[in-house]
Design a protein around this motif. Structure first.
Motif, PDB file in Angstrom:
ATOM      1  N   THR A   9      21.446  39.275  38.527  1.00  0.00           N
ATOM      2  CA  THR A   9      22.251  38.047  38.510  1.00  0.00           C
ATOM      3  C   THR A   9      23.716  38.451  38.448  1.00  0.00           C
ATOM      4  OG1 THR A   9      20.506  36.823  37.379  1.00  0.00           O
ATOM      5  CG2 THR A   9      22.718  35.918  37.220  1.00  0.00           C
ATOM      6  N   PHE A  10      24.553  37.716  39.178  1.00  0.00           N
ATOM      7  CA  PHE A  10      25.983  37.980  39.110  1.00  0.00           C
ATOM      8  C   PHE A  10      26.743  36.661  39.212  1.00  0.00           C
ATOM      9  CE2 PHE A  10      25.116  38.046  43.655  1.00  0.00           C
ATOM     10  CZ  PHE A  10      26.228  37.438  44.218  1.00  0.00           C
ATOM     11  N   THR A  11      28.005  36.712  38.815  1.00  0.00           N
ATOM     12  CA  THR A  11      28.889  35.559  38.907  1.00  0.00           C
ATOM     13  C   THR A  11      29.955  35.882  39.935  1.00  0.00           C
ATOM     14  OG1 THR A  11      28.516  35.148  36.560  1.00  0.00           O
ATOM     15  CG2 THR A  11      30.337  33.982  37.567  1.00  0.00           C
ATOM     16  N   GLY A  12      30.266  34.908  40.783  1.00  0.00           N
ATOM     17  CA  GLY A  12      31.253  35.160  41.822  1.00  0.00           C
ATOM     18  C   GLY A  12      31.908  33.889  42.304  1.00  0.00           C
ATOM     19  N   THR A  13      32.865  34.072  43.194  1.00  0.00           N
ATOM     20  CA  THR A  13      33.557  32.939  43.790  1.00  0.00           C
ATOM     21  C   THR A  13      33.300  32.921  45.295  1.00  0.00           C
ATOM     22  OG1 THR A  13      35.573  34.252  44.070  1.00  0.00           O
ATOM     23  CG2 THR A  13      35.422  32.895  42.089  1.00  0.00           C
ATOM     24  N   VAL A  14      33.252  31.715  45.833  1.00  0.00           N
ATOM     25  CA  VAL A  14      33.063  31.552  47.270  1.00  0.00           C
ATOM     26  C   VAL A  14      34.375  31.916  47.952  1.00  0.00           C
ATOM     27  CG1 VAL A  14      32.524  29.933  49.126  1.00  0.00           C
ATOM     28  CG2 VAL A  14      31.349  29.728  46.922  1.00  0.00           C
ATOM     29  N   GLU A  15      34.339  32.955  48.774  1.00  0.00           N
ATOM     30  CA  GLU A  15      35.527  33.435  49.475  1.00  0.00           C
ATOM     31  C   GLU A  15      35.613  32.859  50.886  1.00  0.00           C
ATOM     32  OE1 GLU A  15      37.926  35.608  48.096  1.00  0.00           O
ATOM     33  OE2 GLU A  15      36.826  35.059  46.282  1.00  0.00           O
ATOM     34  N   GLU A  16      34.453  32.634  51.496  1.00  0.00           N
ATOM     35  CA  GLU A  16      34.412  32.155  52.871  1.00  0.00           C
ATOM     36  C   GLU A  16      33.104  31.402  53.074  1.00  0.00           C
ATOM     37  OE1 GLU A  16      34.725  34.084  57.378  1.00  0.00           O
ATOM     38  OE2 GLU A  16      34.883  35.380  55.631  1.00  0.00           O
ATOM     39  N   ILE A  17      33.144  30.408  53.947  1.00  0.00           N
ATOM     40  CA  ILE A  17      31.938  29.644  54.287  1.00  0.00           C
ATOM     41  C   ILE A  17      31.690  29.828  55.782  1.00  0.00           C
ATOM     42  CG2 ILE A  17      30.878  27.366  54.395  1.00  0.00           C
ATOM     43  CD1 ILE A  17      32.675  26.586  51.995  1.00  0.00           C
ATOM     44  N   LEU A  18      30.557  30.429  56.105  1.00  0.00           N
ATOM     45  CA  LEU A  18      30.182  30.660  57.502  1.00  0.00           C
ATOM     46  C   LEU A  18      29.233  29.540  57.904  1.00  0.00           C
ATOM     47  CD1 LEU A  18      29.507  34.492  57.164  1.00  0.00           C
ATOM     48  CD2 LEU A  18      31.638  33.366  57.848  1.00  0.00           C
ATOM     49  N   VAL A  19      29.794  28.463  58.462  1.00  0.00           N
ATOM     50  CA  VAL A  19      29.050  27.238  58.733  1.00  0.00           C
ATOM     51  C   VAL A  19      27.910  27.471  59.724  1.00  0.00           C
ATOM     52  CG1 VAL A  19      29.198  24.862  59.587  1.00  0.00           C
ATOM     53  CG2 VAL A  19      31.045  25.801  58.177  1.00  0.00           C
ATOM     54  N   GLU A  20      28.210  28.101  60.851  1.00  0.00           N
ATOM     55  CA  GLU A  20      27.185  28.285  61.884  1.00  0.00           C
ATOM     56  C   GLU A  20      26.045  29.185  61.420  1.00  0.00           C
ATOM     57  OE1 GLU A  20      28.590  29.245  65.770  1.00  0.00           O
ATOM     58  OE2 GLU A  20      30.177  27.742  65.674  1.00  0.00           O
ATOM     59  N   GLU A  21      26.359  30.195  60.595  1.00  0.00           N
ATOM     60  CA  GLU A  21      25.334  31.101  60.090  1.00  0.00           C
ATOM     61  C   GLU A  21      24.651  30.565  58.836  1.00  0.00           C
ATOM     62  OE1 GLU A  21      28.451  31.962  60.720  1.00  0.00           O
ATOM     63  OE2 GLU A  21      28.420  33.532  62.240  1.00  0.00           O
ATOM     64  N   GLU A  22      25.194  29.455  58.285  1.00  0.00           N
ATOM     65  CA  GLU A  22      24.725  28.864  57.033  1.00  0.00           C
ATOM     66  C   GLU A  22      24.718  29.898  55.913  1.00  0.00           C
ATOM     67  OE1 GLU A  22      21.010  26.923  58.134  1.00  0.00           O
ATOM     68  OE2 GLU A  22      22.122  25.057  58.401  1.00  0.00           O
ATOM     69  N   MET A  23      25.879  30.548  55.741  1.00  0.00           N
ATOM     70  CA  MET A  23      26.042  31.587  54.730  1.00  0.00           C
ATOM     71  C   MET A  23      27.311  31.362  53.937  1.00  0.00           C
ATOM     72  SD  MET A  23      24.424  34.973  55.359  1.00  0.00           S
ATOM     73  CE  MET A  23      23.221  35.476  56.548  1.00  0.00           C
ATOM     74  N   LEU A  24      27.258  31.823  52.692  1.00  0.00           N
ATOM     75  CA  LEU A  24      28.444  31.876  51.848  1.00  0.00           C
ATOM     76  C   LEU A  24      28.814  33.330  51.664  1.00  0.00           C
ATOM     77  CD1 LEU A  24      27.460  29.399  48.972  1.00  0.00           C
ATOM     78  CD2 LEU A  24      28.813  28.910  51.008  1.00  0.00           C
ATOM     79  N   VAL A  25      30.104  33.635  51.738  1.00  0.00           N
ATOM     80  CA  VAL A  25      30.594  34.963  51.396  1.00  0.00           C
ATOM     81  C   VAL A  25      31.106  34.840  49.972  1.00  0.00           C
ATOM     82  CG1 VAL A  25      32.253  36.778  51.934  1.00  0.00           C
ATOM     83  CG2 VAL A  25      31.182  35.466  53.791  1.00  0.00           C
ATOM     84  N   ILE A  26      30.452  35.564  49.061  1.00  0.00           N
ATOM     85  CA  ILE A  26      30.755  35.438  47.633  1.00  0.00           C
ATOM     86  C   ILE A  26      31.231  36.783  47.102  1.00  0.00           C
ATOM     87  CG2 ILE A  26      29.802  34.936  45.347  1.00  0.00           C
ATOM     88  CD1 ILE A  26      27.793  33.091  46.722  1.00  0.00           C
ATOM     89  N   LYS A  27      32.371  36.757  46.399  1.00  0.00           N
ATOM     90  CA  LYS A  27      32.896  37.966  45.761  1.00  0.00           C
ATOM     91  C   LYS A  27      32.546  37.928  44.289  1.00  0.00           C
ATOM     92  CE  LYS A  27      36.864  40.875  45.079  1.00  0.00           C
ATOM     93  NZ  LYS A  27      38.261  41.131  45.327  1.00  0.00           N
ATOM     94  N   GLU A  28      31.881  38.976  43.857  1.00  0.00           N
ATOM     95  CA  GLU A  28      31.472  39.100  42.454  1.00  0.00           C
ATOM     96  C   GLU A  28      32.692  39.365  41.579  1.00  0.00           C
ATOM     97  OE1 GLU A  28      28.266  41.789  39.969  1.00  0.00           O
ATOM     98  OE2 GLU A  28      29.105  42.587  41.806  1.00  0.00           O
ATOM     99  N   TYR A  29      32.675  38.829  40.368  1.00  0.00           N
ATOM    100  CA  TYR A  29      33.707  39.183  39.397  1.00  0.00           C
ATOM    101  C   TYR A  29      33.050  39.480  38.059  1.00  0.00           C
ATOM    102  CZ  TYR A  29      33.569  34.256  37.845  1.00  0.00           C
ATOM    103  OH  TYR A  29      33.181  33.022  37.394  1.00  0.00           O
ATOM    104  N   ASP A  30      33.740  40.284  37.244  1.00  0.00           N
ATOM    105  CA  ASP A  30      33.239  40.704  35.929  1.00  0.00           C
ATOM    106  C   ASP A  30      31.893  41.411  36.025  1.00  0.00           C
ATOM    107  OD1 ASP A  30      35.487  39.638  34.721  1.00  0.00           O
ATOM    108  OD2 ASP A  30      34.539  37.724  34.296  1.00  0.00           O
ATOM    109  N   GLY A  31      31.731  42.293  37.016  1.00  0.00           N
ATOM    110  CA  GLY A  31      30.497  43.065  37.143  1.00  0.00           C
ATOM    111  C   GLY A  31      30.276  43.929  35.919  1.00  0.00           C
ATOM    112  N   VAL A  32      29.035  44.054  35.496  1.00  0.00           N
ATOM    113  CA  VAL A  32      28.727  44.803  34.284  1.00  0.00           C
ATOM    114  C   VAL A  32      28.633  46.297  34.528  1.00  0.00           C
ATOM    115  CG1 VAL A  32      27.599  42.891  33.104  1.00  0.00           C
ATOM    116  CG2 VAL A  32      26.254  44.337  34.604  1.00  0.00           C
ATOM    117  N   ASP A  33      28.160  46.699  35.705  1.00  0.00           N
ATOM    118  CA  ASP A  33      28.047  48.121  36.019  1.00  0.00           C
ATOM    119  C   ASP A  33      29.384  48.636  36.534  1.00  0.00           C
ATOM    120  OD1 ASP A  33      25.358  47.955  35.390  1.00  0.00           O
ATOM    121  OD2 ASP A  33      24.745  47.651  37.475  1.00  0.00           O
TER     122      ASP A  33
END
Length: 104
Positions: free
Chosen positions: A28-52
């Motif tokens: 599990t990770f926490t992140g912010t939506v950086e980009e929305i790829l509408v045609e591919e139906e994908m979110l580009v999410i950047k993780e923040y505060d990674g534990v490793d």
């Protein structure tokens, strides 16, 4: 004859349930939506505060979603990744995702 149908039905239900339970929680990770790829139906999410240590810089993930319109750039999400593969490989065909909004 009725017993054979009942046994067959129970066996079918059992196989269906065990087939669906192959996915195990991977991480599990926490992140912010950086980009929305509408045609591919994908979110580009950047993780923040990674534990490793290797994840502290913020990995970027492409996550498939059913309805991209309900997400927005900058939105904070908690993403739980489930996989049915033991290998450490990002294979979207063998993964499922659960996304929850983080309240500010």
């Amino acid at each position: 004859m009725k017993n054979k149908i009942t046994i067959s039905l129970l066996l079918l239900i059992f196989l269906f349930i065990t087939g669906c339970s192959d996915y195990q929680e991977d991480f599990t990770f926490t992140g912010t939506v950086e980009e929305i790829l509408v045609e591919e139906e994908m979110l580009v999410i950047k993780e923040y505060d990674g534990v490793d240590e290797g994840r502290k810089d913020g990995n970027i993930y492409e996550i498939p979603v059913d309805n991209v319109e309900k997400y927005s750039i900058g939105q904070k999400l908690v993403v739980t990744v489930f996989s049915n593969n033991d290998d450490d490989v990002w294979d979207l065909d063998r993964m499922k995702f659960e996304l929850k909004t983080v309240a500010d």
